[in-house]
Design an enzyme around this catalytic site. Sequence first.
Site, short mmCIF file in Angstrom:
data_model
loop_
_atom_site.label_atom_id
_atom_site.label_comp_id
_atom_site.label_asym_id
_atom_site.label_seq_id
_atom_site.Cartn_x
_atom_site.Cartn_y
_atom_site.Cartn_z
N CYS A 163 53.77 29.60 14.05
CA CYS A 163 55.19 29.95 14.12
C CYS A 163 55.56 30.50 15.49
O CYS A 163 54.75 30.57 16.40
CB CYS A 163 55.58 30.92 13.00
SG CYS A 163 54.60 32.42 12.90
N ASP A 164 56.82 30.90 15.61
CA ASP A 164 57.49 31.06 16.89
C ASP A 164 56.72 31.87 17.94
O ASP A 164 56.61 31.45 19.09
CB ASP A 164 58.86 31.71 16.68
CG ASP A 164 59.79 30.83 15.87
OD1 ASP A 164 59.33 29.79 15.38
OD2 ASP A 164 60.97 31.16 15.75
N LYS A 165 56.24 33.05 17.60
CA LYS A 165 55.58 33.90 18.60
C LYS A 165 54.07 33.74 18.58
O LYS A 165 53.39 34.13 19.53
CB LYS A 165 55.95 35.37 18.38
CG LYS A 165 57.45 35.63 18.26
CD LYS A 165 58.24 35.02 19.41
CE LYS A 165 59.73 35.06 19.17
NZ LYS A 165 60.19 34.34 17.97
N ASP A 184 59.61 35.12 11.71
CA ASP A 184 61.03 35.18 12.06
C ASP A 184 61.90 34.85 10.86
O ASP A 184 63.03 35.33 10.74
CB ASP A 184 61.34 34.20 13.20
CG ASP A 184 60.87 34.71 14.55
OD1 ASP A 184 60.06 35.65 14.58
OD2 ASP A 184 61.31 34.17 15.57
N CYS A 242 54.59 29.05 7.71
CA CYS A 242 54.05 28.54 8.98
C CYS A 242 52.55 28.80 9.10
O CYS A 242 51.83 28.00 9.70
CB CYS A 242 54.76 29.22 10.16
SG CYS A 242 56.54 29.36 10.01
N SER A 272 67.38 31.81 18.09
CA SER A 272 66.38 30.97 17.45
C SER A 272 66.47 29.56 18.02
O SER A 272 67.50 29.12 18.52
CB SER A 272 66.65 30.92 15.94
OG SER A 272 65.94 29.87 15.34
#
Length: 574
Positions: free
Chosen positions: A123-125, A82, A50, A472
């Site tokens: 990416c996610d965070k 993640d 990512c 997720s």
Amino acid sequence: MLHKHRSRMVTEGPTRTPHRAFLRATGMDDEALAKSFVGIVSTAGDNTPCSMPLAAQADNARLGVAEGGGVPIMFSTISVSDGTSMNHMGMRMSLISRETIADSVELVVRGHAYDALVGFAGCDKTLPGIMMGMVRTNVPSVFVYGGSMLPGHGPDGQERTILTAIEGVGRYQTGQITREELRGIECSASPTAGACPGQFTANTMAMVGEILGLSPLGSSMLPAVYSERIALARRAGRIVMDIIRNGGPLPRDLVTRKSLENACAVVAATGGSTNAALHIPAIANEAGIRFTLKDVGEVFERTPLVANLQPGGRYLAKDLNIIGGAPVVFKSLLKGGFLHGECLTLGGQTLAEALEAYPDPDGNIVKSCDEALHATGGVVVLTGNLCPDGALLKIAGLKNLQFTGRARVFENEEACMRAVSRLEYQEGDVLVIRNEGPVGGPGMREMLSVTAAIYGQGKGESVALLTDGRFSGATRGMCIGYVSPEAAAGGAIGLVREGDRIEIDAEKRSLDLIISNAEWEARRAEQAARDATPRKELGGVMEKYAKLVGPANEGAVTHTGGLEWSYETPEEEA
């Protein structure tokens, strides 16, 4: 010469001679010292696909800032993947990293009095973390998502993604595929750099950034490996200089209650990640707006599902990009009356004005609201005696919206994963994983490995999973997360015992534990006695986080929000 703002405190006046001397050591001259200082932050690194495309993109934003007349100043911050932290203790670091990223942006921007910011995340965070930092500092800002990866393909030509690999573990455990076939999936599921390609957390939050106005319209669905992203990054640098020149719009001009409602509508309409219901309130908090899970749920409730995207649907980000990107979804919702068209975009136009340049829904990947895939959004908020402050369930792709079953209680994720791996559960079970909330974890781990294993074993809708942790964006099945209050805060999920009856009704938006009032009170008394026992000190970042973090239904934030950064002037104007 462009107007300098906060950086004048560093560069002007005789007492700033040492400051200027230090900056000259970085290569600045008189001309540079007279210009606006623009921080360019990215989470670039080799720890996750990512983040790998971000360095080149950030470098091109540097060129754009210079073209626009500013001084680009590169800096970096962390990321926690993640993809490799899941299913072990490392996942406790993931959500915590969101706060560290936002804090680090504030520290660098305020510490050096930068005039503006361009941020890259993948990416996610990292996406919400960078956006939170922008809204907190409220300097002219442009957010750019690094883009998602392209899918791989199997021998039969079928597309594969990381979800294929995760669910492949469950298929292997039940004998549906061989170890060699599982390895084939492993080696073909993720062929390029970029984030997960479905409407998982990264792509969901990228759309959120776009609809909030923090990102250029049409930018979020562009794949990471497309050279267009280089041009986009350079344009982002020029855009931030335009914002400085025009005096806005600033992040808090863009992040309003109405634009936050727009963000929730987009999540619902795309069957997006339930993590967005954690991140949107956190972004709101930075703007000084109280926006809770209840507010999120009200928008989810009234918004139709119009995008046929994975994991609940069929298509990926690259497919949506082909037909016009996220604005096609926005336009569908606007025409249906589900967006506030008066909200501002990054270019200063209203959303309604800006969307006129984009195509209408294609009727396949994106439907019109009149032909919606589902009357309400792909994500719903449940309430009941098990979750008075709310819980989240992604209904996109679910065949059945009611479930009643027997509780199987696990005190942490590892215990449940062992049972699932050994097939030590039955159809009709409700797998309860507790002590995984923001405080109880601490860090609120996501349970993708558990849910994907269940789905891969072919029991995705024959059992339910319930947790005060999170899921997720790739999760599918009857999986309920973010149960609030969490067990560590005295929540009712801590009262559940093995064999209890639990009723889930997504149509009625309810989640209840079926026990008598007398039994309820007796368990409450036992819970109070347990809660009085001193907790072992954790040490390190988790100890600090557990002492600061708020409840999940308010975004699991660590400060009161609405920071006011006072404007300082150099001594000659004081």
